[in-house]
Design an enzyme around this catalytic site. Structure first.
Site, PDB file in Angstrom:
ATOM      1  CD1 TRP A 179      -3.845 176.492  53.859  1.00 45.09           C
ATOM      2  CD2 TRP A 179      -2.765 174.654  54.525  1.00 45.09           C
ATOM      3  NE1 TRP A 179      -2.510 176.814  53.977  1.00 45.09           N
ATOM      4  CE2 TRP A 179      -1.824 175.701  54.389  1.00 45.09           C
ATOM      5  CE3 TRP A 179      -2.307 173.392  54.927  1.00 45.09           C
ATOM      6  CZ2 TRP A 179      -0.459 175.535  54.650  1.00 45.09           C
ATOM      7  CZ3 TRP A 179      -0.954 173.220  55.203  1.00 45.09           C
ATOM      8  CH2 TRP A 179      -0.045 174.280  55.053  1.00 45.09           C
ATOM      9  CE  LYS A 203     -11.658 182.544  52.937  1.00 44.84           C
ATOM     10  NZ  LYS A 203     -11.273 181.184  52.669  1.00 44.84           N
ATOM     11  N   PRO A 204     -13.795 178.251  55.661  1.00 48.43           N
ATOM     12  CG  PRO A 204     -14.478 176.173  54.808  1.00 48.43           C
ATOM     13  CD  PRO A 204     -14.996 177.541  55.179  1.00 48.43           C
ATOM     14  CD  GLU A 276      -3.151 178.677  66.952  1.00 46.77           C
ATOM     15  OE1 GLU A 276      -2.461 178.113  66.078  1.00 46.77           O
ATOM     16  OE2 GLU A 276      -3.946 178.083  67.689  1.00 46.77           O
ATOM     17  CB  CYS A 310       0.658 177.379  64.170  1.00 49.19           C
ATOM     18  SG  CYS A 310      -0.684 176.694  65.156  1.00 49.19           S
ATOM     19  CD  GLU A 408       4.812 179.904  60.669  1.00 55.32           C
ATOM     20  OE1 GLU A 408       4.253 179.144  61.475  1.00 55.32           O
ATOM     21  OE2 GLU A 408       4.263 180.911  60.183  1.00 55.32           O
TER      22      GLU A 408
END
Length: 539
Positions: A179, A203-204, A276, A310, A408
């Protein structure tokens, strides 16, 4: 969430950017939503998914969700279209990317509205998606022919064997995109797959599906066959495994935890995957750094897209001799950042995308402060601006037991650490299971490159946060360690979507005893030949 400390409240709040006058509802009308939703491969067998605009909390869209059977149908449609597409010359396929490049630049305002509405990011940060996507389109539109051309290779027997390495498309790529960068990480990753002769089933993330659907429309306008790019929408645990189950190759961008599951499923089917994943990226400010430029760079590296990328910096290592001077500059610039949700340029930072992200950011900051960390800037949610706004935050005095030190955060929070020697800085920067991106600042760029070679990350930026390496689209970008497998951009970014095929043609004599040679004589002749080839330095 409660306020953290009286000290943090006294720091002062970030200013608010002027409003733009346009609302999310006017920029993304339901007529547009309904039109874009027709691009989803879905039969209506599942309940519609409701998405909300992060900037305001209002309902943005109701989207049909795909079932596992819909995913199967999407792959069948894509597979039929892929055969005719792969038969076209590479130049004709690449020409679609170049036309898409021009259309995207011309119609960028449309997608900037969508990106802002779906993610809540500032318009300038939405524009970086347009920038990155057009750069990828131009690069692969121009370079695909060279990447994919047949290459003459040394044959088994010089003169007698002619060997050619060819690249063949994988078939149908299963792509799962996140997203946070809905344009660049959906169509940007699909472009080299199309240039290589593949179809894509994407598939978003449901929250940002409208942006991907808009990009699909634009690519079709540029000449892409409609069935070649299928989009399925639905819950990740349901639709995601179905995409992996049917794919000839999987391209995934997302969390490390989910990436492990994708890798296991792909491995079970013996299909390749590029992943990724997460990062806990470090920035090093050396003693000789230009502190003004480093402070400006740190603001961009830490707070672009509200830290929800990221490759953003979450750990800031500063040489002790310049720490106070640097932090004064960095904190001043951070406190001056303008927060806002207008659908126009002007805000320096927008909102987070979801209540889940807000909870993680708030928890990391609050737990760190309770354990002794100091807030140098930010540290508070801003609900008066919108439901998901949080101030850009700098934490000092973070210790290893704090979650913000190793986990993270994926939000506008950076922790500061001091170091005394370069060896210490490199060791501490590398002391993470992640290895995606890093940044270092020095006036001595030769020395900077030498230090960069010791950092265990897929990209390293000298005197920039992340944009220099990411924007160098002819070079590979990806992670080491738990930050992933494979690379996007450059040769690897397109060749991952292909199979290498060797075609060898033997002439005159076979590679076997012939012309009356006995087995023993054949072995003796080849033994002499092998020694001669080595002596002649033939590869």
């Amino acid at each position: 969430m409660t306020d953290i400390t009286a000290e943090s409240r006294s720091i002062g709040r970030n200013p608010v950017a002027p409003g733009a006058g346009r609302t999310v509802a006017s920029a993304v009308p339901q007529s547009l939503v309904r039109r874009l939703a027709r691009g989803i491969t879905a039969t209506g067998g599942a309940e519609p998914a409701v998405t909300r605009a992060p900037l305001t909390g209002e309902v943005l869209a109701e989207l049909p969700q795909s079932t596992t059977e819909d995913v199967k149908v999407a792959f069948e449609l894509a597979r039929r279209a892929q055969q005719a597409w792969a038969a076209l010359p590479v130049r004709r396929r690449a020409a679609v990317l170049l036309r898409f490049h021009d259309l995207l630049l011309k119609r960028q305002d449309e997608v900037l509205d969508l990106i802002q509405a779906e993610t809540g990011k500032a318009r300038l940060h939405a524009f970086t998606e347009v920038l990155a996507t057009t750069m990828a389109a131009r690069h692969y539109g121009r370079a695909a022919v060279g990447y994919l051309r047949d290459r003459r290779r040394g044959g088994a027997v010089p003169v007698l064997t002619k060997a050619v390495e060819a690249r063949r498309p994988k078939g149908v790529i299963g792509q799962i995109s996140p997203w946070n960068y809905p344009l660049e990480l959906s169509v940007g990753d699909a472009l080299p797959a199309f240039a290589a002769g593949n179809a894509v089933v994407n598939k978003p993330d449901t929250q940002t599906a409208l942006t991907a659907l808009w990009a699909r429309e634009l690519l079709i306008e540029a000449g892409l066959p409609a069935d070649l790019w299928q989009i399925v929408v639905g819950e990740g645990p349901v639709v995601g495994p179905a995409v992996v189950e049917h794919a000839d190759y999987v391209a995934f961008t997302g969390s490390t935890a989910t990436g492990r599951e994708v890798a296991q499923r792909a491995a079970g089917r013996l299909v390749g995957a590029s992943l990724e994943l997460g990062g806990k990226n470090a920035m090093l400010v050396l003693a000789d750094a230009d502190l003004e430029k480093a402070a400006e760079g740190a603001v961009r590296a830490c707070f672009d897209s509200a830290g929800q990328l990221c490759i953003a910096v979450e750990r800031l290592f500063v040489h002790r001799s310049v720490a106070d001077a640097f932090l004064a500059r960095f904190a001043e610039r951070t406190r001056a950042l303008r927060l806002g949700g207008g659908l126009a340029y002007g805000a320096d930072m927008g909102s987070l995308v979801s209540a889940r992200q807000l909870e993680t950011v708030s928890r990391h900051v609050e737990e760190a402060v309770k354990a002794g960390a100091t807030v140098l800037a930010g540290g508070q949610a801003r609900p008066e601006l919108g439901p998901l706004f949080y101030e850009p935050t700098i934490l000092d005095g973070v210790t290893p037991e704090m979650a913000v030190c190793a986990e993270e955060t994926f939000g506008p929070v950076v922790s500061v650490y001091r170091f005394d020697t370069e060896e210490e800085a490199v060791e501490r920067a590398n002391a993470t299971s992640y290895g995606l991106n890093s940044s270092l600042w020095t006036k001595d760029t030769r020395r900077g490159r030498a230090i960069a070679a010791r950092l265990r990350t897929g990209t390293v930026n000298v005197n920039e946060g992340y944009a220099a390496a990411y924007g160098s689209v002819a070079s590979p970008m990806g992670g080491m360690g738990e930050s992933g497998l494979g690379r996007r951009h450059g040769a690897e970014g397109i060749l991952r979507y292909t199979e290498g095929q060797t075609i060898a043609t033997q002439r005159l004599l076979p590679i076997a005893p012939s012309l009356g040679l006995s087995d023993e004589k054949f072995a003796a002749v080849f033994t002499t030949s092998l020694r001669a080839l080595k002596a002649l330095r033939i590869k």
